[in-house]
Design a protein around this motif. Structure first.
Motif, PDB file in Angstrom:
ATOM      1  N   ALA A 361      37.899  41.612  40.107  1.00 41.76           N
ATOM      2  CA  ALA A 361      38.227  41.329  41.508  1.00 41.76           C
ATOM      3  C   ALA A 361      39.729  41.131  41.643  1.00 41.76           C
ATOM      4  O   ALA A 361      40.420  40.813  40.665  1.00 41.76           O
ATOM      5  CB  ALA A 361      37.488  40.078  41.994  1.00 41.76           C
ATOM      6  N   LEU A 362      40.231  41.340  42.862  1.00 40.47           N
ATOM      7  CA  LEU A 362      41.639  41.090  43.169  1.00 40.47           C
ATOM      8  C   LEU A 362      41.732  40.262  44.436  1.00 40.47           C
ATOM      9  O   LEU A 362      40.976  40.492  45.396  1.00 40.47           O
ATOM     10  CB  LEU A 362      42.384  42.410  43.400  1.00 40.47           C
ATOM     11  CG  LEU A 362      42.909  43.173  42.180  1.00 40.47           C
ATOM     12  CD1 LEU A 362      43.530  44.497  42.628  1.00 40.47           C
ATOM     13  CD2 LEU A 362      43.936  42.333  41.417  1.00 40.47           C
ATOM     14  N   PRO A 363      42.653  39.305  44.490  1.00 42.16           N
ATOM     15  CA  PRO A 363      42.888  38.578  45.740  1.00 42.16           C
ATOM     16  C   PRO A 363      43.374  39.546  46.817  1.00 42.16           C
ATOM     17  O   PRO A 363      44.098  40.506  46.533  1.00 42.16           O
ATOM     18  CB  PRO A 363      43.977  37.561  45.371  1.00 42.16           C
ATOM     19  CG  PRO A 363      43.914  37.433  43.881  1.00 42.16           C
ATOM     20  CD  PRO A 363      43.488  38.782  43.381  1.00 42.16           C
ATOM     21  N   ARG A 407      36.236  32.988  43.257  1.00 43.61           N
ATOM     22  CA  ARG A 407      36.958  32.096  42.335  1.00 43.61           C
ATOM     23  C   ARG A 407      37.560  32.953  41.226  1.00 43.61           C
ATOM     24  O   ARG A 407      36.862  33.729  40.581  1.00 43.61           O
ATOM     25  CB  ARG A 407      36.027  31.038  41.742  1.00 43.61           C
ATOM     26  CG  ARG A 407      36.762  30.007  40.881  1.00 43.61           C
ATOM     27  CD  ARG A 407      35.845  28.858  40.510  1.00 43.61           C
ATOM     28  NE  ARG A 407      35.439  28.098  41.684  1.00 43.61           N
ATOM     29  CZ  ARG A 407      36.168  27.176  42.286  1.00 43.61           C
ATOM     30  NH1 ARG A 407      37.386  26.899  41.814  1.00 43.61           N
ATOM     31  NH2 ARG A 407      35.704  26.532  43.333  1.00 43.61           N
ATOM     32  N   PHE A 408      38.864  32.804  41.011  1.00 49.48           N
ATOM     33  CA  PHE A 408      39.586  33.636  40.053  1.00 49.48           C
ATOM     34  C   PHE A 408      39.832  32.874  38.753  1.00 49.48           C
ATOM     35  O   PHE A 408      39.690  31.643  38.700  1.00 49.48           O
ATOM     36  CB  PHE A 408      40.904  34.114  40.681  1.00 49.48           C
ATOM     37  CG  PHE A 408      40.675  35.106  41.797  1.00 49.48           C
ATOM     38  CD1 PHE A 408      40.575  36.457  41.517  1.00 49.48           C
ATOM     39  CD2 PHE A 408      40.528  34.674  43.114  1.00 49.48           C
ATOM     40  CE1 PHE A 408      40.348  37.373  42.534  1.00 49.48           C
ATOM     41  CE2 PHE A 408      40.297  35.578  44.132  1.00 49.48           C
ATOM     42  CZ  PHE A 408      40.203  36.936  43.844  1.00 49.48           C
ATOM     43  N   ASP A 410      42.320  31.776  37.261  1.00 48.01           N
ATOM     44  CA  ASP A 410      43.281  30.667  37.270  1.00 48.01           C
ATOM     45  C   ASP A 410      42.718  29.422  37.943  1.00 48.01           C
ATOM     46  O   ASP A 410      43.427  28.421  38.111  1.00 48.01           O
ATOM     47  CB  ASP A 410      44.581  31.085  37.959  1.00 48.01           C
ATOM     48  CG  ASP A 410      44.360  31.491  39.422  1.00 48.01           C
ATOM     49  OD1 ASP A 410      43.206  31.408  39.908  1.00 48.01           O
ATOM     50  OD2 ASP A 410      45.354  31.889  40.068  1.00 48.01           O
ATOM     51  N   GLN A 413      40.437  29.459  44.429  1.00 44.68           N
ATOM     52  CA  GLN A 413      39.414  30.139  45.232  1.00 44.68           C
ATOM     53  C   GLN A 413      40.106  30.768  46.443  1.00 44.68           C
ATOM     54  O   GLN A 413      40.726  30.079  47.247  1.00 44.68           O
ATOM     55  CB  GLN A 413      38.328  29.161  45.686  1.00 44.68           C
ATOM     56  CG  GLN A 413      37.189  29.839  46.446  1.00 44.68           C
ATOM     57  CD  GLN A 413      36.011  28.911  46.673  1.00 44.68           C
ATOM     58  OE1 GLN A 413      35.713  28.075  45.815  1.00 44.68           O
ATOM     59  NE2 GLN A 413      35.364  29.034  47.800  1.00 44.68           N
ATOM     60  N   GLY A 416      39.134  37.759  48.487  1.00 41.91           N
ATOM     61  CA  GLY A 416      39.421  38.884  47.616  1.00 41.91           C
ATOM     62  C   GLY A 416      38.348  39.949  47.682  1.00 41.91           C
ATOM     63  O   GLY A 416      37.352  39.819  48.410  1.00 41.91           O
TER      64      GLY A 416
END
Length: 441
Positions: A361-363, A407-408, A410, A413, A416
């Motif tokens: 996923a990407l923001p 949620r990524f 890092d 949240q 994305g």
């Protein structure tokens, strides 16, 4: 179909179409549909106004229908139900439709063309897609051989069209409609055609022209059902009067039978003739019917002929018609007229994911920043301040892709996009150079 049927006339061809498995549709198998010589259903006597059901449709506090209405249980199947099922299988044999509901709607629309004198409104069938080669023209080929009295309007003038419409109207078929309405400049030149298509949706909307040696004002009929195929949305005034089918390219593994008019047209004509034989005696019955509808206003006007045909057929068709009506009108609610760039955005998004190492996923802000940073792409100038999150959502909505709260790694949240949501659209509309180009004709 075997080429040996090529020399047979439509009247002598007695073919039945094997049922084609439809996703989500129970009971599809590979046996032939039994039919009789006349295909006439047994219809119970009706009163002066046939409503199809005395049950009230479920409504909200504001009085709006909440979902499909009609008989809770399947009505007894009739010969008409078998004919509709056979027609649905014939369409599915040549065209990959975008959904089960779209296939049911196209089937009912074709049948409804055989009862046009009964209708108050003549629904348009808008066959649109985001790019070329999505099967739009192939669907029109099948429609041409199954609708009542097809009238191809390629390069026809509005004057020629309305002079061809009678009390027994033809069925208008317009391919490459985007060439008529694709840009403001071109659309302005074809305003008379759009006016004809808009007026012809409702009965008693004639056009008046001066004609004859005495130059007397003469009224010409405009009422006729019409199917229009093109890239991108048609003008709002046409889309609002249409059953909208949003086609898409075939994916790998999706197969259809090639269409060859020499041997495919005769059995389609035979099927068309049996449908006409079934429906023609029911014209007065259909004209008196006022079925319960799951939608209201113009959507109800447009879908009513399809629902009436389904109610005449019985079996599962009353339920299928109302399900298609509810799902497809809900999908079109709030649809905006959009420009192009839809294929380009898919290609560029794939490049952005690749540049980041193809993460899951990407923001949204990272995706937009990368898109706007490409000096050879249009995204930095797309809108007042470049492509925005809202603009991105609009470009992707036809593909069913939207952002979500994610949620990524890092720990943050943010909004994305998930990469695998793009996989189907990438495969259909912008395959990699080393991928087979499985596309519809």
């Amino acid at each position: 179909m075997q080429p040996t049927t090529a020399g047979m006339s439509p009247a002598s061809t007695k073919a039945t179409w094997p049922l084609v498995a439809v996703p989500g549709q129970p009971g599809a198998h590979l046996s032939a549909v039994p039919v009789t010589e006349d295909g006439t259903p047994e219809v119970a006597p009706v009163s002066d106004r046939v409503t199809g059901s005395t049950d009230q449709a479920p409504v909200t506090d504001s009085g709006q229908p909440t979902g499909p209405t009609g008989p809770e249980e399947s009505a007894p199947a009739t010969k008409g139900a078998d004919l509709l099922t056979e027609l649905r299988s014939a369409i599915a044999r040549y065209v990959i439709m975008p959904s089960r509901e779209a296939l049911d709607a196209a089937t009912l629309w074709v049948a409804a063309t055989h009862l046009q004198p009964a209708w108050q409104h003549a629904p348009r069938l808008a066959v649109v897609g985001p790019a070329k080669r999505c099967g739009k023209s192939r669907l029109l080929d099948v429609l041409h051989d199954t609708v009542h009295d097809p009238f191809i309007t390629v390069n026809s003038t509005p004057a020629a069209i309305f002079r061809s419409i009678t009390e027994q109207p033809p069925t208008l078929l317009v391919d490459e409609a985007d060439t008529l309405f694709g840009s403001p400049k071109v659309a302005e030149k074809n305003e008379e055609m759009r006016g004809l298509l808009n007026a012809g949706h409702q009965r008693n909307r004639p056009t008046t022209r001066v004609s004859g040696p005495e130059h007397k004002p003469t009224k010409f009929l405009t009422f006729a059902m019409a199917a229009l195929a093109g890239i991108g949305d048609l003008p709002d005034t046409i889309m609002d009067r249409a059953v909208v089918i949003r086609m898409r390219r075939r994916a790998p593994g999706e197969r259809v039978q090639s269409f060859r008019s020499r041997w495919d047209t005769p059995p389609l004509h035979a099927l068309r003739d049996r449908i006409a034989t079934w429906l023609t005696p029911l014209l007065d019955t259909a004209a008196r019917m006022e079925p319960p509808m799951p939608v209201d206003d113009r959507a109800a006007d447009t879908w009513e002929p399809l629902v009436i045909v389904a109610d005449l057929a019985g079996g599962d068709w009353p339920r299928l018609a109302r399900t298609a009506c509810t799902a497809m009108t809900a999908h079109e609610a709030g649809q905006d007229e959009e420009g192009g760039l839809k294929t380009r955005i898919l290609t560029d998004i794939r490049a952005v994911f690749a540049a980041y190492g193809d993460p899951d996923a990407l923001p949204t802000e990272h995706l937009l920043s990368a898109l706007r940073a490409d000096t050879e792409a249009p995204w930095a100038e797309h809108g007042p301040n470049g492509l925005s999150p809202r603009g991105l959502q609009i470009l992707l909505k036809d593909y069913g892709i939207s952002s979500a709260n994610l949620r990524f790694p890092d720990g943050t949240q943010r909004k994305g996009f998930v990469r695998n949501r793009f996989a189907d659209a990438w495969t259909r509309y912008c395959p990699e150079a080393n991928e087979p180009d499985h596309i519809g004709r």
